[in-house]
Design a protein around this motif. Structure first.
Motif, PDB file in Angstrom:
ATOM      1  N   TYR A   1       0.834  -1.207   0.000  1.00  0.00           N
ATOM      2  CA  TYR A   1       0.000   0.000   0.000  1.00  0.00           C
ATOM      3  C   TYR A   1       0.871   1.260   0.000  1.00  0.00           C
ATOM      4  O   TYR A   1       0.666   2.179  -0.805  1.00  0.00           O
TER       5      TYR A   1
ATOM      6  N   LEU B   1      -7.558   3.272  -6.481  1.00  0.00           N
ATOM      7  CA  LEU B   1      -7.009   2.028  -5.941  1.00  0.00           C
ATOM      8  C   LEU B   1      -8.121   1.012  -5.735  1.00  0.00           C
ATOM      9  O   LEU B   1      -9.220   1.345  -5.302  1.00  0.00           O
ATOM     10  N   SER B   2      -7.805  -0.242  -6.054  1.00  0.00           N
ATOM     11  CA  SER B   2      -8.709  -1.350  -5.769  1.00  0.00           C
ATOM     12  C   SER B   2      -7.950  -2.412  -4.979  1.00  0.00           C
ATOM     13  O   SER B   2      -6.714  -2.426  -4.963  1.00  0.00           O
TER      14      SER B   2
ATOM     15  N   ILE C   1      -9.189   3.218  -0.826  1.00  0.00           N
ATOM     16  CA  ILE C   1      -9.516   2.115  -1.732  1.00  0.00           C
ATOM     17  C   ILE C   1     -11.014   2.151  -2.015  1.00  0.00           C
ATOM     18  O   ILE C   1     -11.822   2.277  -1.100  1.00  0.00           O
TER      19      ILE C   1
ATOM     20  N   CYS D   1     -13.348  -3.519  -4.308  1.00  0.00           N
ATOM     21  CA  CYS D   1     -12.826  -4.672  -3.576  1.00  0.00           C
ATOM     22  C   CYS D   1     -13.334  -5.983  -4.161  1.00  0.00           C
ATOM     23  O   CYS D   1     -14.539  -6.168  -4.351  1.00  0.00           O
TER      24      CYS D   1
END
Length: 306
Positions: free
Chosen positions: A65, A101-102, A121, A124
């Motif tokens: 991350y 972001l995923s 994020i 998901c």
């Protein structure tokens, strides 16, 4: 041209010392700059959990991350980390790319999964190719769905504002997911099973339901998910089928760059091949529809949901 791609593993797969501006992977900003004046990319945070020490999952997630954010920050004059439509449009207005972001496999986040949304994020997937404490991947067992823990996690994440991604999930898992989520679900990088019969591709009933909910389906360029010996024409066949079942507003791009191990249809070599692929779409389906697939449908999804 404008380009929006819903899945790339680049930030995870770049070697140490690599740069998001110029590299030998499938995606870099220099190559995109050569053809796109407006660019949005969803970058996945991912690790093969079979290669991660269970006792160090939290530590490894933090490393991946932080590195992903650092790779974006290092190109602050070219790309911005974004979390919603407002910040995406602001990045584009400044002449910068926009990066979402995923999370590809919720188990990779470890104990940080409850903080994923607050960490920026926005998408998901519950599982990757394996079975974990939340769900089962399509490559593992199509008959096994979400666990009770997975069901609770879905409710928690959706309540926070997360969009759930059905790519990689088993059929039973997708059924469970759809029973729990009333709103939109996406499949960021999945093709049509009716065209190429592999577990990772979507049967028609899921294409129809994702479209009905206002979700999007990103075309995957991983060759084994396209055809036995694929060409661009085979990619077009998947596109045609998905639009026939779900309509023209559901189809998007989710090329899976840096997740394909270099296995692409003939005529595709990496992100530099996107202009020729788009030209093939424009020839087959018309310019307006090509623009929807390569940008507008994904942009509209962000505007509706973030």
């Amino acid at each position: 041209m404008r380009y929006f791609d819903n899945h790339a593993d680049t930030l995870t797969e770049l070697p140490e010392g690599g740069s998001l501006y110029e590299n030998e992977n499938d995606v870099d900003l220099k190559r995109v700059d050569a053809f796109a004046d407006t660019y949005t990319q969803v970058f996945a945070l991912w690790r093969d959990m079979a290669q991660v020490d269970n006792k160090r999952v939290d530590e490894e997630f933090e490393r991946v991350y932080d590195r992903a954010r650092g790779l974006i920050a290092a190109q602050s004059g070219r790309v911005e980390l974004v979390t919603d439509a407002k910040s995406m449009h602001a990045a584009h207005a400044a002449g910068h790319a926009a990066a979402f972001l995923s999370l590809e496999d919720a188990s990779f986040a470890g104990s940080h999964i409850s903080e994923a949304y607050d960490r920026g994020i926005r998408f998901c997937m519950l599982a990757w190719n394996y079975e974990n404490s939340y769900a089962c991947g399509a490559a593992c067992d199509q008959r096994r769905g979400l666990t009770q823990r997975g069901r609770k996690l879905v409710c928690q994440l959706v309540g926070q504002g997360m969009v759930m991604d059905a790519s990689h999930l088993s059929d039973a898992g997708v059924d469970d997911l759809l029973s729990l989520v009333e709103g939109p679900v996406i499949a960021s990088h999945s093709n049509a099973r009716a065209v190429c019969n592999v577990p990772r591709n979507l049967p028609d009933r899921y294409i129809e339901e994702i479209a009905r909910r206002g979700g999007i389906i990103g075309l995957n360029l991983f060759a084994p998910f396209v055809a036995d010996d694929p060409s661009v024409d085979d990619v077009l066949r998947h596109a045609d089928h998905i639009m026939e079942i779900g309509g023209e507003d559901v189809l998007a791009m989710g090329a899976d760059f840096d997740g394909c191990d270099g296995l692409f249809p003939k005529g595709i070599a990496g992100v530099q091949s996107i202009p020729s692929l788009r030209a093939a779409f424009a020839t087959s389906f018309g310019e307006e529809l090509a623009e929807k697939v390569f940008f507008t449908n994904s942009e509209a999804f962000i505007e509706r949901n973030f």
